[in-house]
Design an enzyme around this catalytic site. Structure first.
Site, PDB file in Angstrom:
ATOM      1  N   ARG B 293      42.302  38.260  34.741  1.00 33.25           N
ATOM      2  CA  ARG B 293      43.103  39.211  34.149  1.00 33.25           C
ATOM      3  C   ARG B 293      41.707  39.804  33.067  1.00 33.25           C
ATOM      4  O   ARG B 293      41.571  40.884  32.972  1.00 33.25           O
ATOM      5  CB  ARG B 293      43.861  39.185  32.879  1.00 33.25           C
ATOM      6  CG  ARG B 293      45.645  39.101  33.908  1.00 33.25           C
ATOM      7  CD  ARG B 293      46.191  38.525  32.476  1.00 33.25           C
ATOM      8  NE  ARG B 293      47.859  38.749  33.476  1.00 33.25           N
ATOM      9  CZ  ARG B 293      49.429  38.521  33.200  1.00 33.25           C
ATOM     10  NH1 ARG B 293      49.068  37.539  31.714  1.00 33.25           N
ATOM     11  NH2 ARG B 293      50.426  37.861  34.239  1.00 33.25           N
ATOM     12  N   TYR B 429      47.826  46.043  38.886  1.00 31.28           N
ATOM     13  CA  TYR B 429      47.843  44.769  39.092  1.00 31.28           C
ATOM     14  C   TYR B 429      47.065  43.626  38.594  1.00 31.28           C
ATOM     15  O   TYR B 429      47.016  44.152  37.348  1.00 31.28           O
ATOM     16  CB  TYR B 429      46.983  44.649  40.549  1.00 31.28           C
ATOM     17  CG  TYR B 429      45.198  45.005  40.424  1.00 31.28           C
ATOM     18  CD1 TYR B 429      44.536  45.316  39.558  1.00 31.28           C
ATOM     19  CD2 TYR B 429      44.533  44.941  42.124  1.00 31.28           C
ATOM     20  CE1 TYR B 429      43.127  45.324  39.813  1.00 31.28           C
ATOM     21  CE2 TYR B 429      42.853  45.542  41.957  1.00 31.28           C
ATOM     22  CZ  TYR B 429      42.950  45.620  40.672  1.00 31.28           C
ATOM     23  OH  TYR B 429      41.212  46.046  41.357  1.00 31.28           O
ATOM     24  N   GLU B 430      47.203  42.276  39.081  1.00 27.73           N
ATOM     25  CA  GLU B 430      47.553  41.232  37.472  1.00 27.73           C
ATOM     26  C   GLU B 430      48.406  41.289  36.265  1.00 27.73           C
ATOM     27  O   GLU B 430      48.038  41.152  35.512  1.00 27.73           O
ATOM     28  CB  GLU B 430      46.221  41.033  36.956  1.00 27.73           C
ATOM     29  CG  GLU B 430      44.806  41.094  38.640  1.00 27.73           C
ATOM     30  CD  GLU B 430      45.260  39.236  39.311  1.00 27.73           C
ATOM     31  OE1 GLU B 430      46.407  38.892  38.747  1.00 27.73           O
ATOM     32  OE2 GLU B 430      44.305  38.907  40.380  1.00 27.73           O
ATOM     33  N   GLY B 431      49.388  42.233  36.191  1.00 27.56           N
ATOM     34  CA  GLY B 431      50.337  42.540  35.591  1.00 27.56           C
ATOM     35  C   GLY B 431      50.325  43.710  34.916  1.00 27.56           C
ATOM     36  O   GLY B 431      49.137  43.885  34.512  1.00 27.56           O
ATOM     37  N   GLN B 436      51.523  42.741  30.433  1.00 30.19           N
ATOM     38  CA  GLN B 436      50.441  42.735  29.235  1.00 30.19           C
ATOM     39  C   GLN B 436      51.430  42.560  28.060  1.00 30.19           C
ATOM     40  O   GLN B 436      51.234  41.130  26.626  1.00 30.19           O
ATOM     41  CB  GLN B 436      49.196  42.940  29.555  1.00 30.19           C
ATOM     42  CG  GLN B 436      48.518  43.233  30.613  1.00 30.19           C
ATOM     43  CD  GLN B 436      48.250  41.571  31.727  1.00 30.19           C
ATOM     44  OE1 GLN B 436      47.824  40.940  30.597  1.00 30.19           O
ATOM     45  NE2 GLN B 436      48.022  41.384  32.708  1.00 30.19           N
TER      46      GLN B 436
END
Lengths: 573, 573
Positions: B293, B429-431, B436
């Site tokens: 992240r 992406y990656e949340g 977040q």
């Protein structure tokens, strides 16, 4: 799936803006609100059924330059034929010259549907409107008789030729030349770039309106003349005859609106005809400019709504994980943040739709004998505001629509990415946002020393009072925030007016000032829509309108205060 | 032309963040600040000379799926070879396992250069970092000895396999299954989607880390195990041997990062090896998550800076019309609004770069015996903030860069459009940003009842006092605004903490709260950078830093107040 928001326009014209009064003034009672409902219903169906399905394939295939000119994507020529035969190319053109005779408030609504359904396609008939207006207002009789009827019927289409490689924002740098011929015509030579729909296979002829310089013309903007240059020179019967010497050299490879061919056009001793007076070309071109700029705002509203509708539909179907405070299996549309995003989007769209209808109403009134003194001034003042605000907001809303889709939003097949790509041109063409802000400050605000701004603020204050009198907590909350926003914008106005001696400080705050006005006017429209929705017993959408009014004030109107800091700061040394 | 901002990192590590102290603690004085200057100088040159020129052609050609797997664009395999041979794939990997042994503050800086130069390329070595970390931390010795060295040397690369069509944000829905085999290995079957660099021709083997379920595993997140599945099963000498049963079914057709192959991978009785304990897969995967992240945030900073540099260079060359208050021939970079846009961009980039370096410093300190009690908490708190804030800001900045180019920005050949397209994946992406924000609220803020938030606010208040003591009007102005922003965020914090009983109201304000923190922390970094610049006699960039501090406070920090309204409002019913 696209569904045209015809019922929202019904609501605006019946309850918020005096649609009936405008129809009376502009059509002498020949068109009623029920007729408008009918027309917009048909337009919405056509947009959804005919144009919307061609949007994604049009993006994938794009328009292509081949040996004999530009070929549009499959289905476009047939769709254009149906569109033109239905009279939709000239819905807002005066009936006296063969158009649909609808006022701007109606043409504006239909314009949103076309843009939403297929932005790239909609640009072509949109440009014809400008060509009709310029020819009708400025061309001599003989030209008018030859060119206006086929443009109105849609058999021919129009273009605007301003930009050259060295002359974008700065039209004073235009070099294309015009030499007088013996027969009263002119020989045009030069290269024009970024010509939207500059060549295509939808219509039998294309009418280019070209800014050029005659020999010995003054330098700068005062030396530009406007010429009409047809792709095919009409024969004595007015039918497309000999091919003129204008060639499509190449098409731009663009981020979006792929189906709309953006041409580099070479004129080499092409035959042209003077429109209006020599050296008065810019004034003739500017006939089209306000209309075109409001048109871009409307494109932004349509494209934003299309993206919103798709995001909303996706979120209402997609189930993913547990939603806070809701039973298992609840779709993501109920996630607090997805709900926030969707409301941010839809509340901005409704605000912009309201304002574009209000500006259209001022245009319609200004064109009749029933105008109030300030109608034309308000048009001049709000056109750059709505062009700048709505085009920038469209970029944000199409981005939000990608976000709602999560990973799927980044995959082209989903469609959300196309709206995001298509939207990016809106804050650029017909004058970047900075140019709109320069126009707002330099040609509007500073010129009348803030008089029109104060007129607008007074109108908004009247709506604050009405909202305060309504019996609903959202109306009261909105009234308070709107009153605070009026004060913030009034303060900015005074700050800028006090900077006549430091123009760089004034102009450094220009875009922020434009944005403040867009947000304030959006809040104003929500106040009026809210009051109307609370009063109209039969408005089934009133719960949505109440939410949107509250959501707009919270997420958008609140930004006027932080924008104020950029205006106060002036240029940062 | 890309120029890596190595000197800005020099400034940060020497004057703003205690780079020397961190090097001492993490490398036992074996690496000095001068060494770091040297390393980053080389990294910057490699990024500019080797990777940046492949970025635009990589976008145009894209990676392609052919019969024998994925082929990357021309030049990528050679570039990767040079990159790996230079040791750059493992700059931040501990020296004890063959890596470069640099702390995160250094690897972070180099990561920005790779992303700026070629975002699509940089994802491949970036993913290997995660695979190395997970294997190193959780794999049993035999696996570690086989897989870690070739991953560290870059001969092999790694991937993360989480997502399935029905399991994106919601990993509990994962269905891929793992059956135990007789020899201690596992048979993996299922389909994974959105696998970045899931197949390619850069390296001789690919190591997939795959979340799957063993038979009779509990449902939900607690039933996931992590498996290592190589593309080629290593032979007894550890060299790639037999082809494993994992196939690339298709590549996604994406909006951006075209050179990065995004694969659909089919596992059909593929041989895999358990990493860590059964049903503890998520914990092992989360080893990579904070790092990944922060990595996305750094991508955002790099890509934003690349777009900024191009916009700045274009504006400094392009002459168009007369610039207010400047002589004829002045380029558009001096237009008040272009100047405003460029300052808005660069001031945000500097703020984000400062914060990512600060977060890296906390990571480094937390990993040593010299950690302060709150270092690890601050990492946990700020990782979702910087991921959400920087990725969203990158979308805005790449959009601004298009705008600075005017019409040319919409033409693909110019390059600005690619940055705009590439950037759009970052907030997803990656949340997603909402994920977040959920992490920030649900797993950080509410869990310690605001203790870490208050720690951070106290750190910022200390910088307010320092800025106030500096002798410069910009420092005083920034101190006042920062103090007001601290109060706004403290108010939001209390509002959210008071909503334990109405979580939907709390989470509806989550993204706004995350944005408030990003802006506040950005202002904090500017205050520290400004004080350092005023004190460092040899900082030739100090005029720029003063302008950026003032510009950030005006255009960005001021937004904390309007964001506060969305937090106070909670969910709009």
């Amino acid at each position: 799936m696209y569904r045209a928001p015809a019922s929202d326009y019904d609501f605006l014209l019946r309850y918020v803006i005096d649609g009936a009064g405008i129809l009376k003034a502009t059509t002498d009672d020949e068109v009623t609100l029920d007729d408008v409902t009918d027309v917009l219903g048909h337009a919405g169906t056509l947009a959804a059924d005919l144009l919307a399905p061609l949007n994604a394939p049009g993006d994938r295939v794009g328009s292509k330059l081949e040996n004999d000119g530009v070929t549009t994507p499959p289905g476009f020529t047939e769709a254009y034929k149906t569109f033109a035969e239905g009279g939709w190319t000239s819905l807002g053109v005066p009936a006296s010259i063969g158009g649909g005779g609808m006022p701007r408030i109606v043409a504006n609504a239909a314009g949103e549907f076309w843009s939403a359904a297929n932005t790239a396609f909609s640009l072509c008939p949109g440009l014809s409107q400008g060509a009709i207006a310029a020819c009708h207002a400025h061309a001599r009789d003989e030209l008018r008789q030859t060119y206006v009827p086929p443009l109105v019927s849609g058999r021919w289409t129009g273009t605007m030729n301003l930009t050259e490689p060295q002359a974008g924002t700065d039209l004073a740098a235009i070099r294309t030349s015009a030499q007088a011929l013996d027969d009263g015509a002119w020989s045009i030579t030069g290269q024009k770039i970024f010509i939207t729909w500059g060549d295509h296979d939808l219509a039998e002829n294309i009418v280019h309106l070209v800014l050029a310089r005659t020999p010995d013309a003054p330098t700068g903007l005062g030396g530009l003349s406007l010429f009409l240059v047809p792709k095919y020179l009409p024969d004595p019967d007015g039918r497309p005859g000999e091919r003129n010497r204008v060639q499509t050299v190449s098409l731009e490879h663009k981020l979006g609106i792929h189906a709309s061919p953006t041409c580099v056009l070479d004129y080499e001793n092409a035959t042209g005809f003077l429109v209006g007076q020599q050296n008065q070309g810019l004034a003739a071109m500017f006939v089209m400019m306000n209309q075109a700029r409001l048109g871009i705002a409307v494109q932004g509203i349509g494209l934003a709504d299309r993206a919103y509708q798709q995001a909303h539909a996706y979120a209402a179907e997609r189930v993913q994980g547990r939603v806070t405070g809701r039973p298992a299996g609840t779709p993501i549309a109920e996630h607090p943040d997805v709900r926030r995003l969707l409301l941010s989007m839809s509340s901005a769209i409704s605000a912009m739709r309201g304002l574009s209808t209000q500006v259209s109403a001022w245009i319609d009134r200004a064109n009749t004998g029933h105008a109030e003194a300030h109608d034309a001034d308000l048009v001049e003042f709000f056109v750059p505001i709505i062009k700048g605000w709505a085009s920038e907001a469209c970029v944000q809303i199409t981005s939000d629509a990608v976000q709602v889709h999560g990973g799927m939003g980044f995959i082209e097949e989903t469609g959300a990415a196309q709206y995001y790509r298509d939207a990016r041109i809106l804050p650029i063409y017909e004058g970047t946002t900075a140019i709109q802000a320069n126009d707002l400050l330099g040609r509007k605000l500073l010129r009348d020393n803030g008089a029109t701004a104060e007129t607008a603020l007074a109108l908004i204050e009247a709506s604050v009072a009405t909202a305060r009198a309504a019996e609903h907590p959202v109306a009261h909350r909105l009234a308070d925030r709107l009153a605070a926003a009026v004060e913030a914008v009034r303060h900015s106005t005074r700050t800028i007016l006090a900077r006549a001696d430091s123009p760089r400080d004034a102009f450094a705050g220009g875009v922020s000032y434009l944005q403040q006005w867009g947000l304030l006017a959006g809040g104003w429209m929500h106040a009026r829509m809210l009051v109307a929705a609370l009063g109209a017993a039969e408005d089934s959408a009133s719960p949505r309108r109440i939410r949107e009014a509250d959501g707009f004030a919270t997420a958008h109107l609140s930004q006027v205060h932080s924008l104020g800091e950029s205006i106060t700061a002036g240029e940062i040394a």
